[in-house]
Design an enzyme around this catalytic site. Structure first.
Site, PDB file in Angstrom:
ATOM      1  N   ARG A 147      -6.079 -24.584  -1.263  1.00  0.00           N
ATOM      2  CA  ARG A 147      -5.445 -25.794  -1.836  1.00  0.00           C
ATOM      3  C   ARG A 147      -5.739 -25.750  -3.327  1.00  0.00           C
ATOM      4  O   ARG A 147      -6.907 -25.808  -3.724  1.00  0.00           O
ATOM      5  CB  ARG A 147      -6.011 -27.049  -1.173  1.00  0.00           C
ATOM      6  CG  ARG A 147      -5.620 -28.328  -1.891  1.00  0.00           C
ATOM      7  CD  ARG A 147      -5.876 -29.584  -1.091  1.00  0.00           C
ATOM      8  NE  ARG A 147      -4.831 -29.822  -0.119  1.00  0.00           N
ATOM      9  CZ  ARG A 147      -4.427 -31.033   0.272  1.00  0.00           C
ATOM     10  NH1 ARG A 147      -4.987 -32.116  -0.228  1.00  0.00           N
ATOM     11  NH2 ARG A 147      -3.470 -31.182   1.155  1.00  0.00           N
TER      12      ARG A 147
ATOM     13  N   HIS B   2       4.198 -27.455  -0.371  1.00  0.00           N
ATOM     14  CA  HIS B   2       3.280 -27.912   0.679  1.00  0.00           C
ATOM     15  C   HIS B   2       3.902 -27.509   2.023  1.00  0.00           C
ATOM     16  O   HIS B   2       4.357 -28.359   2.797  1.00  0.00           O
ATOM     17  CB  HIS B   2       3.106 -29.433   0.564  1.00  0.00           C
ATOM     18  CG  HIS B   2       1.885 -29.966   1.260  1.00  0.00           C
ATOM     19  ND1 HIS B   2       0.998 -29.168   1.940  1.00  0.00           N
ATOM     20  CD2 HIS B   2       1.415 -31.238   1.393  1.00  0.00           C
ATOM     21  CE1 HIS B   2       0.038 -29.919   2.444  1.00  0.00           C
ATOM     22  NE2 HIS B   2       0.261 -31.169   2.136  1.00  0.00           N
TER      23      HIS B   2
ATOM     24  N   GLN C  48       2.854 -29.043   5.498  1.00  0.00           N
ATOM     25  CA  GLN C  48       3.319 -30.420   5.636  1.00  0.00           C
ATOM     26  C   GLN C  48       4.778 -30.444   6.095  1.00  0.00           C
ATOM     27  O   GLN C  48       5.149 -31.165   7.027  1.00  0.00           O
ATOM     28  CB  GLN C  48       3.182 -31.151   4.290  1.00  0.00           C
ATOM     29  CG  GLN C  48       3.666 -32.582   4.316  1.00  0.00           C
ATOM     30  CD  GLN C  48       2.752 -33.491   5.141  1.00  0.00           C
ATOM     31  OE1 GLN C  48       1.547 -33.499   4.937  1.00  0.00           O
ATOM     32  NE2 GLN C  48       3.315 -34.234   6.067  1.00  0.00           N
TER      33      GLN C  48
ATOM     34  N   ASP D  75       6.896 -40.060  -1.169  1.00  0.00           N
ATOM     35  CA  ASP D  75       5.534 -39.548  -1.425  1.00  0.00           C
ATOM     36  C   ASP D  75       5.032 -40.235  -2.694  1.00  0.00           C
ATOM     37  O   ASP D  75       5.809 -40.893  -3.407  1.00  0.00           O
ATOM     38  CB  ASP D  75       5.587 -38.010  -1.585  1.00  0.00           C
ATOM     39  CG  ASP D  75       4.203 -37.400  -1.797  1.00  0.00           C
ATOM     40  OD1 ASP D  75       3.192 -38.056  -1.454  1.00  0.00           O
ATOM     41  OD2 ASP D  75       4.118 -36.271  -2.328  1.00  0.00           O
TER      42      ASP D  75
ATOM     43  N   CYS E  94       4.021 -38.319   3.703  1.00  0.00           N
ATOM     44  CA  CYS E  94       3.032 -37.307   4.071  1.00  0.00           C
ATOM     45  C   CYS E  94       1.610 -37.860   4.049  1.00  0.00           C
ATOM     46  O   CYS E  94       0.721 -37.258   4.636  1.00  0.00           O
ATOM     47  CB  CYS E  94       3.152 -36.116   3.133  1.00  0.00           C
ATOM     48  SG  CYS E  94       2.876 -36.550   1.413  1.00  0.00           S
TER      49      CYS E  94
ATOM     50  N   ARG F  63       0.276 -32.387  12.117  1.00  0.00           N
ATOM     51  CA  ARG F  63      -0.274 -31.335  11.266  1.00  0.00           C
ATOM     52  C   ARG F  63      -1.145 -30.402  12.096  1.00  0.00           C
ATOM     53  O   ARG F  63      -1.100 -29.183  11.967  1.00  0.00           O
ATOM     54  CB  ARG F  63      -1.124 -31.941  10.122  1.00  0.00           C
ATOM     55  CG  ARG F  63      -0.381 -32.771   9.097  1.00  0.00           C
ATOM     56  CD  ARG F  63       0.508 -31.941   8.207  1.00  0.00           C
ATOM     57  NE  ARG F  63      -0.220 -30.884   7.517  1.00  0.00           N
ATOM     58  CZ  ARG F  63      -0.877 -31.029   6.365  1.00  0.00           C
ATOM     59  NH1 ARG F  63      -0.862 -32.193   5.742  1.00  0.00           N
ATOM     60  NH2 ARG F  63      -1.509 -30.016   5.791  1.00  0.00           N
TER      61      ARG F  63
HETATM   62  N1   CP Z   1      -0.662 -34.889   3.586  1.00  0.00           N
HETATM   63  C1   CP Z   1      -1.755 -34.235   3.181  1.00  0.00           C
HETATM   64  O1   CP Z   1      -1.737 -33.038   2.847  1.00  0.00           O
HETATM   65  O2   CP Z   1      -2.884 -34.993   3.183  1.00  0.00           O
HETATM   66  P1   CP Z   1      -4.285 -34.586   2.556  1.00  0.00           P
HETATM   67  O3   CP Z   1      -4.089 -34.481   1.075  1.00  0.00           O
HETATM   68  O4   CP Z   1      -5.211 -35.706   2.930  1.00  0.00           O
HETATM   69  O5   CP Z   1      -4.713 -33.279   3.130  1.00  0.00           O
HETATM   70  N1  NVA Z   2       2.370 -34.825  -3.737  1.00  0.00           N
HETATM   71  C1  NVA Z   2       1.024 -35.127  -3.295  1.00  0.00           C
HETATM   72  C2  NVA Z   2       0.860 -34.732  -1.868  1.00  0.00           C
HETATM   73  C3  NVA Z   2      -0.477 -35.039  -1.268  1.00  0.00           C
HETATM   74  C4  NVA Z   2      -0.587 -34.602   0.137  1.00  0.00           C
HETATM   75  C5  NVA Z   2       0.025 -34.411  -4.179  1.00  0.00           C
HETATM   76  O1  NVA Z   2       0.267 -33.252  -4.546  1.00  0.00           O
HETATM   77  O2  NVA Z   2      -0.975 -35.018  -4.540  1.00  0.00           O
END
Ligand code: CP
Ligand code: NVA
Length: 306
Positions: free
Chosen positions: A102, A129, A132, A224, A264, A291
Protein backbone atom coordinates in the site's frame (compact mmCIF):
# COMPACT_ATOMS: atom_id res chain seq x y z
CA UNK A 1 7.17 -20.26 -14.00
CA UNK A 2 6.84 -16.49 -14.29
CA UNK A 3 5.34 -14.91 -11.18
CA UNK A 4 2.04 -13.11 -11.47
CA UNK A 5 1.39 -9.68 -9.89
CA UNK A 6 -1.81 -7.70 -9.48
CA UNK A 7 -0.89 -4.05 -9.86
CA UNK A 8 -3.82 -2.75 -11.92
CA UNK A 9 -6.87 -4.39 -13.46
CA UNK A 10 -5.55 -3.82 -16.97
CA UNK A 11 -3.68 -7.08 -16.35
CA UNK A 12 -6.81 -9.17 -15.79
CA UNK A 13 -9.06 -10.37 -18.60
CA UNK A 14 -12.85 -10.38 -18.28
CA UNK A 15 -12.74 -14.12 -18.00
CA UNK A 16 -10.27 -13.95 -15.11
CA UNK A 17 -12.42 -11.40 -13.31
CA UNK A 18 -15.47 -13.67 -13.59
CA UNK A 19 -13.37 -16.61 -12.46
CA UNK A 20 -12.24 -14.69 -9.35
CA UNK A 21 -15.89 -13.87 -8.61
CA UNK A 22 -16.91 -17.49 -9.02
CA UNK A 23 -14.23 -18.69 -6.63
CA UNK A 24 -15.04 -15.92 -4.15
CA UNK A 25 -18.67 -16.99 -4.15
CA UNK A 26 -17.67 -20.52 -3.20
CA UNK A 27 -15.33 -19.25 -0.51
CA UNK A 28 -17.99 -16.97 0.94
CA UNK A 29 -20.28 -19.97 1.35
CA UNK A 30 -17.54 -22.10 2.91
CA UNK A 31 -14.91 -19.76 4.41
CA UNK A 32 -12.78 -22.51 5.93
CA UNK A 33 -12.95 -24.93 3.02
CA UNK A 34 -9.31 -24.40 2.03
CA UNK A 35 -7.74 -24.06 5.40
CA UNK A 36 -4.53 -25.89 4.60
CA UNK A 37 -3.72 -24.52 1.16
CA UNK A 38 -1.21 -21.94 2.35
CA UNK A 39 0.34 -23.91 5.19
CA UNK A 40 3.91 -22.63 5.62
CA UNK A 41 3.29 -19.68 3.31
CA UNK A 42 3.78 -16.10 4.49
CA UNK A 43 2.30 -12.92 3.09
CA UNK A 44 3.90 -9.57 3.93
CA UNK A 45 1.69 -6.49 4.13
CA UNK A 46 3.99 -3.60 3.38
CA UNK A 47 1.95 -0.49 4.12
CA UNK A 48 2.93 3.18 3.79
CA UNK A 49 -0.60 4.30 4.74
CA UNK A 50 -3.09 3.34 7.43
CA UNK A 51 -5.78 0.74 6.77
CA UNK A 52 -8.72 -1.01 8.36
CA UNK A 53 -10.37 -3.14 5.65
CA UNK A 54 -7.40 -3.96 3.44
CA UNK A 55 -5.18 -5.02 6.29
CA UNK A 56 -7.73 -7.00 8.27
CA UNK A 57 -9.35 -8.70 5.29
CA UNK A 58 -6.00 -9.86 3.93
CA UNK A 59 -4.87 -11.00 7.37
CA UNK A 60 -8.00 -13.00 8.11
CA UNK A 61 -8.11 -14.37 4.56
CA UNK A 62 -4.60 -15.68 4.96
CA UNK A 63 -5.42 -17.22 8.36
CA UNK A 64 -8.45 -18.97 6.84
CA UNK A 65 -6.20 -20.37 4.12
CA UNK A 66 -3.73 -21.71 6.68
CA UNK A 67 -0.96 -19.20 6.06
CA UNK A 68 0.84 -16.49 8.03
CA UNK A 69 0.90 -12.71 7.72
CA UNK A 70 3.50 -10.13 8.57
CA UNK A 71 2.07 -6.64 8.89
CA UNK A 72 4.79 -4.07 8.32
CA UNK A 73 3.59 -0.62 9.24
CA UNK A 74 4.79 2.62 7.62
CA UNK A 75 7.37 3.29 10.36
CA UNK A 76 8.79 -0.22 10.34
CA UNK A 77 10.16 -0.48 6.82
CA UNK A 78 9.99 3.19 5.78
CA UNK A 79 10.21 2.15 2.15
CA UNK A 80 11.85 4.85 0.07
CA UNK A 81 13.28 6.76 3.02
CA UNK A 82 15.10 4.26 5.26
CA UNK A 83 16.10 2.28 2.20
CA UNK A 84 15.25 2.25 -1.50
CA UNK A 85 12.22 0.34 -2.81
CA UNK A 86 14.53 -1.94 -4.79
CA UNK A 87 16.39 -3.11 -1.67
CA UNK A 88 13.12 -3.62 0.20
CA UNK A 89 11.72 -5.70 -2.67
CA UNK A 90 14.84 -7.82 -3.09
CA UNK A 91 15.19 -8.51 0.63
CA UNK A 92 11.56 -9.03 1.66
CA UNK A 93 10.89 -11.32 -1.29
CA UNK A 94 13.61 -13.66 -0.06
CA UNK A 95 11.69 -14.20 3.18
CA UNK A 96 8.05 -14.37 2.14
CA UNK A 97 5.81 -15.91 -0.53
CA UNK A 98 3.84 -12.82 -1.48
CA UNK A 99 3.65 -9.08 -0.80
CA UNK A 100 0.67 -6.74 -0.55
CA UNK A 101 1.89 -3.16 -0.93
CA UNK A 102 0.00 0.00 0.00
CA UNK A 103 1.88 3.01 -1.28
CA UNK A 104 1.61 6.72 -2.01
CA UNK A 105 3.21 6.78 -5.43
CA UNK A 106 2.02 4.19 -7.93
CA UNK A 107 5.59 4.02 -9.23
CA UNK A 108 6.61 2.45 -5.91
CA UNK A 109 4.27 -0.51 -6.33
CA UNK A 110 5.49 -0.92 -9.90
CA UNK A 111 9.10 -0.97 -8.65
CA UNK A 112 8.22 -3.32 -5.81
CA UNK A 113 6.78 -5.76 -8.33
CA UNK A 114 9.67 -5.31 -10.71
CA UNK A 115 12.34 -6.16 -8.16
CA UNK A 116 10.45 -8.72 -6.10
CA UNK A 117 10.85 -12.42 -6.83
CA UNK A 118 7.42 -13.17 -5.35
CA UNK A 119 3.98 -11.95 -6.47
CA UNK A 120 3.05 -8.40 -5.51
CA UNK A 121 -0.55 -7.26 -5.03
CA UNK A 122 -1.52 -3.59 -5.04
CA UNK A 123 -3.39 -2.86 -1.81
CA UNK A 124 -3.90 0.77 -2.95
CA UNK A 125 -1.72 3.33 -4.66
CA UNK A 126 -2.48 6.90 -5.71
CA UNK A 127 -3.51 5.53 -9.13
CA UNK A 128 -5.41 2.33 -8.44
CA UNK A 129 -7.22 0.17 -5.90
CA UNK A 130 -7.78 -3.08 -7.81
CA UNK A 131 -8.74 -5.32 -4.87
CA UNK A 132 -11.44 -2.83 -3.89
CA UNK A 133 -12.89 -2.80 -7.39
CA UNK A 134 -12.94 -6.59 -7.59
CA UNK A 135 -14.80 -6.74 -4.32
CA UNK A 136 -17.18 -4.04 -5.54
CA UNK A 137 -18.11 -5.86 -8.73
CA UNK A 138 -18.63 -9.04 -6.72
CA UNK A 139 -20.92 -7.10 -4.36
CA UNK A 140 -22.87 -5.62 -7.26
CA UNK A 141 -23.33 -9.05 -8.77
CA UNK A 142 -24.72 -10.40 -5.52
CA UNK A 143 -27.54 -7.88 -5.94
CA UNK A 144 -27.96 -7.66 -9.70
CA UNK A 145 -26.98 -10.86 -11.41
CA UNK A 146 -26.95 -9.49 -14.95
CA UNK A 147 -24.14 -6.97 -14.88
CA UNK A 148 -24.81 -5.78 -18.42
CA UNK A 149 -28.08 -4.30 -17.22
CA UNK A 150 -26.39 -2.18 -14.57
CA UNK A 151 -25.60 1.53 -14.74
CA UNK A 152 -23.37 2.79 -11.95
CA UNK A 153 -23.09 6.50 -11.21
CA UNK A 154 -19.87 7.63 -9.60
CA UNK A 155 -20.06 11.06 -8.00
CA UNK A 156 -17.03 12.81 -6.52
CA UNK A 157 -13.29 12.61 -6.86
CA UNK A 158 -11.71 10.95 -9.90
CA UNK A 159 -9.26 9.04 -7.76
CA UNK A 160 -7.66 5.59 -7.40
CA UNK A 161 -11.01 3.99 -6.55
CA UNK A 162 -12.69 5.42 -9.64
CA UNK A 163 -9.79 4.43 -11.91
CA UNK A 164 -10.10 0.79 -10.85
CA UNK A 165 -13.89 0.85 -10.96
CA UNK A 166 -13.74 2.06 -14.53
CA UNK A 167 -11.64 -0.90 -15.54
CA UNK A 168 -13.65 -3.52 -13.67
CA UNK A 169 -16.97 -2.15 -14.92
CA UNK A 170 -15.72 -1.97 -18.50
CA UNK A 171 -14.51 -5.54 -18.41
CA UNK A 172 -17.74 -6.88 -16.95
CA UNK A 173 -20.12 -4.83 -19.11
CA UNK A 174 -21.36 -2.37 -16.48
CA UNK A 175 -22.11 1.13 -17.81
CA UNK A 176 -20.89 4.13 -15.82
CA UNK A 177 -21.96 7.75 -15.53
CA UNK A 178 -19.30 9.79 -13.81
CA UNK A 179 -19.60 13.27 -12.33
CA UNK A 180 -16.55 15.04 -10.96
CA UNK A 181 -15.75 18.72 -10.58
CA UNK A 182 -13.76 20.25 -13.42
CA UNK A 183 -10.12 19.23 -13.09
CA UNK A 184 -10.81 16.26 -10.79
CA UNK A 185 -11.60 13.60 -13.39
CA UNK A 186 -10.14 10.10 -13.49
CA UNK A 187 -6.97 9.25 -15.40
CA UNK A 188 -7.67 10.19 -19.04
CA UNK A 189 -5.73 7.19 -20.25
CA UNK A 190 -7.72 4.78 -18.08
CA UNK A 191 -11.02 6.42 -19.05
CA UNK A 192 -10.24 6.11 -22.75
CA UNK A 193 -9.13 2.50 -22.41
CA UNK A 194 -12.18 1.64 -20.29
CA UNK A 195 -14.50 3.31 -22.81
CA UNK A 196 -13.00 1.22 -25.59
CA UNK A 197 -13.38 -2.02 -23.66
CA UNK A 198 -16.90 -1.07 -22.53
CA UNK A 199 -17.95 -0.48 -26.11
CA UNK A 200 -16.96 -4.01 -27.02
CA UNK A 201 -19.35 -5.20 -24.28
CA UNK A 202 -22.11 -2.81 -25.37
CA UNK A 203 -21.64 -0.74 -22.22
CA UNK A 204 -21.10 3.03 -22.13
CA UNK A 205 -18.79 5.24 -20.10
CA UNK A 206 -19.95 8.84 -19.73
CA UNK A 207 -18.30 11.72 -17.94
CA UNK A 208 -19.71 15.11 -16.89
CA UNK A 209 -19.56 17.71 -14.15
CA UNK A 210 -23.25 17.35 -13.24
CA UNK A 211 -24.03 14.93 -10.40
CA UNK A 212 -27.78 15.03 -11.13
CA UNK A 213 -27.21 14.04 -14.72
CA UNK A 214 -24.95 11.19 -13.57
CA UNK A 215 -27.40 9.64 -11.13
CA UNK A 216 -30.45 9.96 -13.41
CA UNK A 217 -31.55 6.44 -14.37
CA UNK A 218 -28.66 4.84 -12.46
CA UNK A 219 -29.06 1.64 -10.43
CA UNK A 220 -26.16 2.39 -8.12
CA UNK A 221 -24.63 5.58 -6.75
CA UNK A 222 -21.00 5.24 -5.66
CA UNK A 223 -18.84 7.82 -3.96
CA UNK A 224 -15.51 8.05 -2.14
CA UNK A 225 -13.75 10.61 0.05
CA UNK A 226 -12.94 14.02 -1.36
CA UNK A 227 -9.54 14.05 0.34
CA UNK A 228 -7.62 10.85 -0.24
CA UNK A 229 -4.67 9.81 1.89
CA UNK A 230 -1.70 11.94 0.89
CA UNK A 231 -3.86 14.88 -0.28
CA UNK A 232 -4.48 16.38 3.16
CA UNK A 233 -2.79 19.68 2.25
CA UNK A 234 -5.46 20.29 -0.41
CA UNK A 235 -8.29 19.72 2.05
CA UNK A 236 -9.71 23.27 2.26
CA UNK A 237 -9.71 23.79 -1.48
CA UNK A 238 -11.21 20.38 -2.11
CA UNK A 239 -14.05 20.90 0.36
CA UNK A 240 -14.97 24.04 -1.57
CA UNK A 241 -14.57 22.48 -5.03
CA UNK A 242 -16.62 19.37 -4.20
CA UNK A 243 -19.52 21.07 -2.40
CA UNK A 244 -22.04 20.30 -5.18
CA UNK A 245 -21.00 16.66 -5.31
CA UNK A 246 -22.35 15.39 -2.01
CA UNK A 247 -24.40 12.19 -2.11
CA UNK A 248 -27.46 13.13 -0.08
CA UNK A 249 -31.20 12.55 -0.02
CA UNK A 250 -31.88 15.13 -2.69
CA UNK A 251 -29.39 13.60 -5.08
CA UNK A 252 -30.64 10.08 -4.37
CA UNK A 253 -34.16 11.19 -5.29
CA UNK A 254 -32.89 11.84 -8.81
CA UNK A 255 -31.56 8.27 -9.14
CA UNK A 256 -33.71 5.18 -9.80
CA UNK A 257 -36.08 4.27 -7.00
CA UNK A 258 -34.23 2.08 -4.50
CA UNK A 259 -30.87 2.74 -6.16
CA UNK A 260 -28.08 1.12 -4.17
CA UNK A 261 -25.47 3.22 -2.39
CA UNK A 262 -21.83 2.20 -2.44
CA UNK A 263 -18.70 3.58 -0.78
CA UNK A 264 -15.35 1.87 -0.34
CA UNK A 265 -15.01 3.36 3.16
CA UNK A 266 -13.73 5.05 5.25
CA UNK A 267 -16.59 7.54 4.77
CA UNK A 268 -16.74 11.12 5.97
CA UNK A 269 -20.38 11.76 6.82
CA UNK A 270 -21.19 15.41 6.17
CA UNK A 271 -18.61 15.66 3.38
CA UNK A 272 -18.96 13.36 0.35
CA UNK A 273 -22.02 11.64 1.80
CA UNK A 274 -24.72 12.25 4.41
CA UNK A 275 -26.52 9.69 6.57
CA UNK A 276 -28.04 8.19 3.42
CA UNK A 277 -25.09 5.86 3.85
CA UNK A 278 -26.95 4.38 6.83
CA UNK A 279 -30.18 3.79 4.89
CA UNK A 280 -31.66 0.50 3.71
CA UNK A 281 -30.24 0.75 0.20
CA UNK A 282 -26.67 1.13 1.35
CA UNK A 283 -24.49 -1.92 0.73
CA UNK A 284 -21.25 -0.50 2.09
CA UNK A 285 -20.76 -3.16 4.76
CA UNK A 286 -21.27 -5.91 2.18
CA UNK A 287 -18.53 -4.29 0.11
CA UNK A 288 -16.26 -4.30 3.15
CA UNK A 289 -17.03 -7.91 4.05
CA UNK A 290 -16.54 -9.07 0.50
CA UNK A 291 -13.00 -7.73 0.47
CA UNK A 292 -12.09 -10.80 2.49
CA UNK A 293 -13.81 -13.37 0.27
CA UNK A 294 -12.60 -11.83 -2.95
CA UNK A 295 -9.03 -11.43 -1.73
CA UNK A 296 -8.96 -15.09 -0.78
CA UNK A 297 -9.80 -15.85 -4.39
CA UNK A 298 -7.10 -13.42 -5.56
CA UNK A 299 -4.53 -15.02 -3.25
CA UNK A 300 -5.43 -18.50 -4.46
CA UNK A 301 -5.14 -17.43 -8.09
CA UNK A 302 -1.93 -15.47 -7.69
CA UNK A 303 -0.01 -17.23 -4.93
CA UNK A 304 -1.59 -20.62 -5.21
CA UNK A 305 -1.92 -20.76 -8.98
CA UNK A 306 -5.61 -21.50 -9.11
N1 CP B 1 -11.51 0.55 1.46
C1 CP B 1 -10.29 0.41 1.99
O1 CP B 1 -9.30 0.11 1.30
O2 CP B 1 -10.24 0.62 3.33
P1 CP B 1 -8.93 0.75 4.21
O3 CP B 1 -8.22 2.00 3.76
O4 CP B 1 -9.42 0.85 5.62
O5 CP B 1 -8.07 -0.45 3.98
N1 NVA C 1 -9.43 7.24 -2.24
C1 NVA C 1 -9.16 6.81 -0.88
C2 NVA C 1 -9.50 5.37 -0.73
C3 NVA C 1 -9.32 4.81 0.65
C4 NVA C 1 -9.65 3.37 0.73
C5 NVA C 1 -7.71 7.07 -0.54
O1 NVA C 1 -6.84 6.85 -1.40
O2 NVA C 1 -7.44 7.53 0.56
Amino acid sequence: MKKRDLITLEALSSREIFSIMKLARKLKKAPLSRKKVFRDKTLALLFQKPSNRTRISFEVAMVHLGGHVLYLNPQEIAMGTREPVKDVACVVSRYVDGIVGRVFSHQDIVSLARYSDVPVINGLSDLAHPCQALSDIFTIRERIRRLRKVTLAYVGDGNNVLNSLLMVCAKTGVSMKIATPEGYGPSREIFDEASKIAKSKRAVMEMSTDPYEAVRGSDIVYTDVWVSMGREEERDKRLRDFERFQVNERLMKAAKKNALIMHCLPAHRGEEITDVIDGKNSIVYDQAENRMHVQKAILLKILGRG
